[in-house]
Design a protein around this motif. Structure first.
Motif, mmCIF file in Angstrom:
data_model
loop_
_atom_site.group_PDB
_atom_site.id
_atom_site.type_symbol
_atom_site.label_atom_id
_atom_site.label_comp_id
_atom_site.label_asym_id
_atom_site.label_seq_id
_atom_site.Cartn_x
_atom_site.Cartn_y
_atom_site.Cartn_z
ATOM 1 N N GLY A 257 -3.209 -41.144 38.619
ATOM 2 C CA GLY A 257 -3.252 -42.567 38.929
ATOM 3 C C GLY A 257 -1.896 -43.131 39.305
ATOM 4 N N PHE A 258 -0.829 -42.419 38.915
ATOM 5 C CA PHE A 258 0.534 -42.840 39.250
ATOM 6 C C PHE A 258 1.079 -42.141 40.488
ATOM 7 C CE2 PHE A 258 0.787 -43.614 34.509
ATOM 8 C CZ PHE A 258 0.830 -44.996 34.610
ATOM 9 N N ALA A 259 0.292 -41.257 41.075
ATOM 10 C CA ALA A 259 0.767 -40.464 42.210
ATOM 11 C C ALA A 259 1.145 -41.359 43.384
ATOM 12 C CB ALA A 259 -0.308 -39.467 42.644
ATOM 13 N N GLY A 260 2.212 -40.981 44.065
ATOM 14 C CA GLY A 260 2.648 -41.720 45.244
ATOM 15 C C GLY A 260 3.461 -42.959 44.949
ATOM 16 N N LEU A 261 3.764 -43.208 43.680
ATOM 17 C CA LEU A 261 4.497 -44.415 43.297
ATOM 18 C C LEU A 261 5.958 -44.132 42.961
ATOM 19 C CD1 LEU A 261 1.760 -46.124 41.075
ATOM 20 C CD2 LEU A 261 2.247 -46.478 43.505
ATOM 21 N N ASP A 262 6.423 -42.932 43.237
ATOM 22 C CA ASP A 262 7.810 -42.545 43.019
ATOM 23 C C ASP A 262 8.247 -42.819 41.580
ATOM 24 O OD1 ASP A 262 10.338 -41.594 43.495
ATOM 25 O OD2 ASP A 262 11.057 -43.407 44.505
ATOM 26 N N LEU A 263 7.487 -42.278 40.641
ATOM 27 C CA LEU A 263 7.833 -42.464 39.235
ATOM 28 C C LEU A 263 9.164 -41.821 38.888
ATOM 29 C CD1 LEU A 263 4.702 -42.105 36.948
ATOM 30 C CD2 LEU A 263 5.763 -44.150 37.876
ATOM 31 N N SER B 152 7.260 -33.386 45.070
ATOM 32 C CA SER B 152 8.475 -32.675 44.662
ATOM 33 C C SER B 152 8.390 -32.302 43.185
ATOM 34 C CB SER B 152 9.698 -33.558 44.890
ATOM 35 O OG SER B 152 9.674 -34.676 44.011
ATOM 36 N N ALA B 153 9.245 -31.373 42.783
ATOM 37 C CA ALA B 153 9.283 -30.954 41.382
ATOM 38 C C ALA B 153 9.636 -32.128 40.470
ATOM 39 C CB ALA B 153 10.285 -29.816 41.209
ATOM 40 N N ALA B 154 10.556 -32.982 40.938
ATOM 41 C CA ALA B 154 10.954 -34.144 40.135
ATOM 42 C C ALA B 154 9.785 -35.101 39.950
ATOM 43 C CB ALA B 154 12.129 -34.858 40.799
ATOM 44 N N GLU B 155 8.997 -35.296 41.012
ATOM 45 C CA GLU B 155 7.856 -36.203 40.909
ATOM 46 C C GLU B 155 6.786 -35.622 39.992
ATOM 47 O OE1 GLU B 155 5.775 -39.809 41.828
ATOM 48 O OE2 GLU B 155 7.859 -39.152 41.825
ATOM 49 N N ILE B 156 6.553 -34.301 40.086
ATOM 50 C CA ILE B 156 5.587 -33.662 39.191
ATOM 51 C C ILE B 156 6.024 -33.841 37.746
ATOM 52 C CG2 ILE B 156 4.624 -31.456 38.436
ATOM 53 C CD1 ILE B 156 3.314 -32.419 40.959
ATOM 54 N N ASP B 157 7.305 -33.617 37.469
ATOM 55 C CA ASP B 157 7.823 -33.774 36.104
ATOM 56 C C ASP B 157 7.619 -35.205 35.613
ATOM 57 O OD1 ASP B 157 8.578 -31.153 36.055
ATOM 58 O OD2 ASP B 157 10.696 -31.527 36.471
ATOM 59 N N ALA B 158 7.890 -36.175 36.477
ATOM 60 C CA ALA B 158 7.724 -37.576 36.091
ATOM 61 C C ALA B 158 6.260 -37.896 35.833
ATOM 62 C CB ALA B 158 8.280 -38.490 37.184
ATOM 63 N N LEU B 159 5.377 -37.369 36.649
ATOM 64 C CA LEU B 159 3.950 -37.617 36.471
ATOM 65 C C LEU B 159 3.436 -36.965 35.190
ATOM 66 C CD1 LEU B 159 2.672 -37.167 40.144
ATOM 67 C CD2 LEU B 159 2.795 -39.306 38.849
ATOM 68 N N VAL B 160 3.950 -35.788 34.879
ATOM 69 C CA VAL B 160 3.560 -35.120 33.632
ATOM 70 C C VAL B 160 3.941 -35.994 32.441
ATOM 71 C CG1 VAL B 160 4.060 -33.169 32.106
ATOM 72 C CG2 VAL B 160 3.620 -32.774 34.538
ATOM 73 N N ARG B 161 5.162 -36.532 32.467
ATOM 74 C CA ARG B 161 5.599 -37.403 31.364
ATOM 75 C C ARG B 161 4.735 -38.655 31.285
ATOM 76 N NH1 ARG B 161 10.710 -35.821 33.420
ATOM 77 N NH2 ARG B 161 10.895 -37.760 34.606
ATOM 78 N N ALA B 162 4.410 -39.218 32.429
ATOM 79 C CA ALA B 162 3.610 -40.441 32.443
ATOM 80 C C ALA B 162 2.185 -40.187 32.003
ATOM 81 C CB ALA B 162 3.617 -41.054 33.845
ATOM 82 N N GLY B 163 1.676 -38.986 32.276
ATOM 83 C CA GLY B 163 0.285 -38.681 31.951
ATOM 84 C C GLY B 163 0.023 -38.536 30.474
ATOM 85 N N GLY B 164 1.011 -38.088 29.716
ATOM 86 C CA GLY B 164 0.810 -37.932 28.280
ATOM 87 C C GLY B 164 -0.360 -37.028 27.936
ATOM 88 N N GLY B 165 -0.506 -35.935 28.670
ATOM 89 C CA GLY B 165 -1.600 -35.004 28.399
ATOM 90 C C GLY B 165 -2.862 -35.282 29.176
ATOM 91 N N SER B 166 -2.844 -36.315 30.028
ATOM 92 C CA SER B 166 -4.017 -36.705 30.804
ATOM 93 C C SER B 166 -3.750 -36.533 32.299
ATOM 94 C CB SER B 166 -4.392 -38.168 30.516
ATOM 95 O OG SER B 166 -5.332 -38.639 31.455
ATOM 96 N N PRO B 167 -4.312 -35.491 32.929
ATOM 97 C CA PRO B 167 -4.130 -35.342 34.378
ATOM 98 C C PRO B 167 -4.670 -36.536 35.154
ATOM 99 C CG PRO B 167 -5.003 -33.321 33.413
ATOM 100 C CD PRO B 167 -5.060 -34.372 32.353
#
Length: 327
Positions: free
Chosen positions: A220-226, A200-215
């Motif tokens: 590595g956080f995918a599927g964990l409902d960040l 979802s868009a919300a999950e992508i946004d959360a993953l972007v924040r968690a990645g800090g510039g690192s895809p």
């Protein structure tokens, strides 16, 4: 093979060198973990060997068609002029799990039989070391240094490093540095959408924040409902969770053993969340946020290293977050 996102300047610099009269024999691809250094190293290794073979048509900067003979040999693990040196699994039956702590000297010396002969398929061979940071010191590092000082005929070394400052100066001095930077949020999001088309868009946004510039870190956080974790953290940091309801809910959700991956993601995410909050603060509020960051950054690794009770740790992390509510 599609082009990798980000770091256009670094890739252009390598392409310019590849098109020049003589390519340097050793390259150090340096930068934060997860920004695509190793993927780029593998991609350009395939491209260099494909170009050197003189077979098939090539288009694009570093692309190699799926039906190109060089690509098919590399993907089958059968190309005699291509090696990837990385940490090996302790159990050969479980590749990718429980990796060795380092790349030992025996592994480095295993390259010597290949170096004793000329390249087989063309005038070039490529060795990717992912990562040079993992090469055991001093023995394995010194064994590799001999090959960097006196490179075997036609051999190009591509060294991936997350911490170039920790390498032997003699190794760094033999390499041409190619620096990779964190990707922009737009670039990270583009990678995530390609890799996680159902997110979802919300999950992508959360993953972007968690990645800090690192895809790589974000994936590595995918599927964990960040996204839900970020919502809960934001609520605690904003309102303080005076009745402990959010902390109790998080502790109950993240405490069970089955939730270990999500629990670890939470421990890693809290310091980054606090750091983002700190950038928007001044004066006493900034001081409080920096103190909270230090506490969270220490608690996470300590909890994992000492196997502290997960529910109690989550509750304590929530308490650290709650201190952000007093501005």
């Amino acid at each position: 093979m599609t082009s990798l996102a980000g770091n256009a300047a670094a890739k252009a610099a390598f392409r310019a060198s590849l098109s020049g009269a003589q390519l340097h024999h050793a390259w150090l691809f340096a930068g934060p973990e997860g920004v695509g250094k190793a993927s780029f190293a593998r991609q350009v290794a395939m491209r260099m060997l494909a170009e050197a073979s003189g077979k098939g048509e090539l288009s694009g900067d570093f692309d190699v068609p799926e039906d190109h003979p060089t690509r098919r040999m590399i993907e089958a693990g059968a190309h005699p002029d291509y090696r990837v040196m990385e940490r090996l699994p302790k159990d050969a039956d479980k590749p990718g799990e429980n990796l060795a702590r380092s790349i030992p000297i025996a592994q480095v010396r295993s390259l010597n039989p290949m170096f004793a002969t000329k390249p087989s398929m063309s005038s070039r061979r490529v060795v990717v070391i992912d990562a040079i940071d993992d090469v055991e010191r001093p023995g394995a590092a010194n064994a590799l240094l001999k090959n960097l000082e006196e490179p075997p005929e036609g051999t190009i070394f591509l060294l991936v490093s997350h911490s170039p400052g920790r390498l032997l100066p003699t190794i760094r001095s033999r390499c041409r540095l190619l620096r990779f930077d964190p990707l922009s949020d737009v670039e990270v999001a583009s990678v995530l959408r390609a890799e996680l088309p159902e997110a979802s868009a919300a999950e992508i946004d959360a993953l972007v924040r968690a990645g800090g510039g690192s895809p790589g870190k974000a994936l590595g956080f995918a599927g964990l409902d960040l996204a839900t974790l970020d919502t809960e953290m934001s609520a605690i940091a904003t309102r303080g969770d005076p009745d402990n309801a959010i902390r109790a809910r998080l502790a109950k959700t993240l405490g069970p053993k089955a939730a270990q991956p999500r629990y670890e993601a939470f421990l890693a995410r809290v310091p980054a969340f606090i750091a983002t909050e700190a950038r928007e603060r001044q004066g006493r509020a900034l001081t409080d946020a920096l103190t909270a960051y230090e506490q969270a950054a220490q608690l996470g690794p300590l909890a994992l290293a000492q196997s502290l009770d997960a529910q109690a740790t989550v509750f304590e992390m929530g308490g650290i977050l709650a201190r952000l509510a007093t501005r």
